[in-house]
Design a protein around this motif. Structure first.
Motif, PDB file in Angstrom:
ATOM      1  N   ARG A  59       0.853  -1.182   0.000  1.00 44.72           N
ATOM      2  CA  ARG A  59       0.000   0.000   0.000  1.00 44.72           C
ATOM      3  C   ARG A  59       0.888   1.230   0.000  1.00 44.72           C
ATOM      4  O   ARG A  59       1.890   1.282   0.699  1.00 44.72           O
ATOM      5  N   LEU A  60       0.530   2.220  -0.811  1.00 46.10           N
ATOM      6  CA  LEU A  60       1.188   3.524  -0.816  1.00 46.10           C
ATOM      7  C   LEU A  60       0.252   4.531  -0.191  1.00 46.10           C
ATOM      8  O   LEU A  60      -0.940   4.543  -0.489  1.00 46.10           O
ATOM      9  N   VAL A  61       0.767   5.375   0.667  1.00 39.32           N
ATOM     10  CA  VAL A  61       0.009   6.487   1.225  1.00 39.32           C
ATOM     11  C   VAL A  61       0.642   7.748   0.656  1.00 39.32           C
ATOM     12  O   VAL A  61       1.855   7.933   0.741  1.00 39.32           O
ATOM     13  N   TYR A  62      -0.175   8.587   0.021  1.00 40.06           N
ATOM     14  CA  TYR A  62       0.378   9.748  -0.644  1.00 40.06           C
ATOM     15  C   TYR A  62      -0.508  10.968  -0.451  1.00 40.06           C
ATOM     16  O   TYR A  62      -1.657  10.868  -0.039  1.00 40.06           O
ATOM     17  N   GLN A  63       0.061  12.114  -0.746  1.00 45.96           N
ATOM     18  CA  GLN A  63      -0.622  13.400  -0.616  1.00 45.96           C
ATOM     19  C   GLN A  63      -0.413  14.168  -1.917  1.00 45.96           C
ATOM     20  O   GLN A  63       0.678  14.161  -2.482  1.00 45.96           O
ATOM     21  N   ILE A  64      -1.458  14.819  -2.382  1.00 48.08           N
ATOM     22  CA  ILE A  64      -1.375  15.637  -3.587  1.00 48.08           C
ATOM     23  C   ILE A  64      -1.472  17.096  -3.189  1.00 48.08           C
ATOM     24  O   ILE A  64      -2.399  17.481  -2.473  1.00 48.08           O
ATOM     25  N   LYS A  65      -0.511  17.879  -3.620  1.00 44.14           N
ATOM     26  CA  LYS A  65      -0.527  19.309  -3.352  1.00 44.14           C
ATOM     27  C   LYS A  65      -0.966  20.005  -4.636  1.00 44.14           C
ATOM     28  O   LYS A  65      -0.178  20.187  -5.563  1.00 44.14           O
ATOM     29  N   GLN A  66      -2.242  20.340  -4.715  1.00 40.19           N
ATOM     30  CA  GLN A  66      -2.877  20.833  -5.933  1.00 40.19           C
ATOM     31  C   GLN A  66      -2.261  22.130  -6.459  1.00 40.19           C
ATOM     32  O   GLN A  66      -2.059  22.279  -7.654  1.00 40.19           O
ATOM     33  N   ASP A  67      -1.979  23.068  -5.581  1.00 40.54           N
ATOM     34  CA  ASP A  67      -1.519  24.376  -6.032  1.00 40.54           C
ATOM     35  C   ASP A  67      -0.138  24.340  -6.699  1.00 40.54           C
ATOM     36  O   ASP A  67       0.211  25.230  -7.458  1.00 40.54           O
ATOM     37  N   GLU A  68       0.651  23.301  -6.436  1.00 39.41           N
ATOM     38  CA  GLU A  68       1.972  23.186  -7.051  1.00 39.41           C
ATOM     39  C   GLU A  68       2.099  21.954  -7.941  1.00 39.41           C
ATOM     40  O   GLU A  68       3.170  21.669  -8.449  1.00 39.41           O
ATOM     41  N   LEU A  69       1.012  21.189  -8.102  1.00 38.86           N
ATOM     42  CA  LEU A  69       1.014  19.963  -8.899  1.00 38.86           C
ATOM     43  C   LEU A  69       2.107  18.998  -8.447  1.00 38.86           C
ATOM     44  O   LEU A  69       2.887  18.489  -9.245  1.00 38.86           O
ATOM     45  N   LEU A  70       2.167  18.722  -7.162  1.00 35.64           N
ATOM     46  CA  LEU A  70       3.144  17.802  -6.587  1.00 35.64           C
ATOM     47  C   LEU A  70       2.437  16.617  -5.953  1.00 35.64           C
ATOM     48  O   LEU A  70       1.354  16.754  -5.398  1.00 35.64           O
ATOM     49  N   VAL A  71       3.078  15.451  -6.013  1.00 32.80           N
ATOM     50  CA  VAL A  71       2.600  14.256  -5.338  1.00 32.80           C
ATOM     51  C   VAL A  71       3.711  13.803  -4.400  1.00 32.80           C
ATOM     52  O   VAL A  71       4.830  13.544  -4.827  1.00 32.80           O
ATOM     53  N   PHE A  72       3.405  13.709  -3.112  1.00 32.17           N
ATOM     54  CA  PHE A  72       4.360  13.262  -2.105  1.00 32.17           C
ATOM     55  C   PHE A  72       3.997  11.852  -1.682  1.00 32.17           C
ATOM     56  O   PHE A  72       2.882  11.618  -1.227  1.00 32.17           O
ATOM     57  N   ILE A  73       4.921  10.899  -1.821  1.00 31.29           N
ATOM     58  CA  ILE A  73       4.710   9.554  -1.298  1.00 31.29           C
ATOM     59  C   ILE A  73       5.194   9.581   0.136  1.00 31.29           C
ATOM     60  O   ILE A  73       6.379   9.750   0.405  1.00 31.29           O
ATOM     61  N   LEU A  74       4.262   9.434   1.067  1.00 29.87           N
ATOM     62  CA  LEU A  74       4.582   9.557   2.480  1.00 29.87           C
ATOM     63  C   LEU A  74       5.055   8.248   3.087  1.00 29.87           C
ATOM     64  O   LEU A  74       5.907   8.240   3.967  1.00 29.87           O
ATOM     65  N   LYS A  75       4.487   7.134   2.623  1.00 27.63           N
ATOM     66  CA  LYS A  75       4.841   5.854   3.197  1.00 27.63           C
ATOM     67  C   LYS A  75       4.510   4.750   2.216  1.00 27.63           C
ATOM     68  O   LYS A  75       3.515   4.833   1.506  1.00 27.63           O
TER      69      LYS A  75
END
Length: 43
Positions: free
Chosen positions: A16-32
């Motif tokens: 499983r990947l847990v991720y966050q999308i930062k819309q204003d900068e078009l970034l995807v962070f894979i947290l875990k």
């Protein structure tokens, strides 16, 4: 994910990947990334 407004999860086989999308900068962070049984510990 319930309880976390900006976190998302993706199932890939037994992992499983847990991720966050930062819309204003078009970034995807894979947290875990990890085994499905252990991934939610420590979030």
């Amino acid at each position: 994910m319930q309880g976390y407004e900006s976190l998302y999860r993706l199932r890939i086989g037994q992992y499983r990947l847990v991720y966050q999308i930062k819309q204003d900068e078009l970034l995807v962070f894979i947290l875990k990334a990890g085994n499905r049984g252990d991934i939610y510990k420590g979030i």
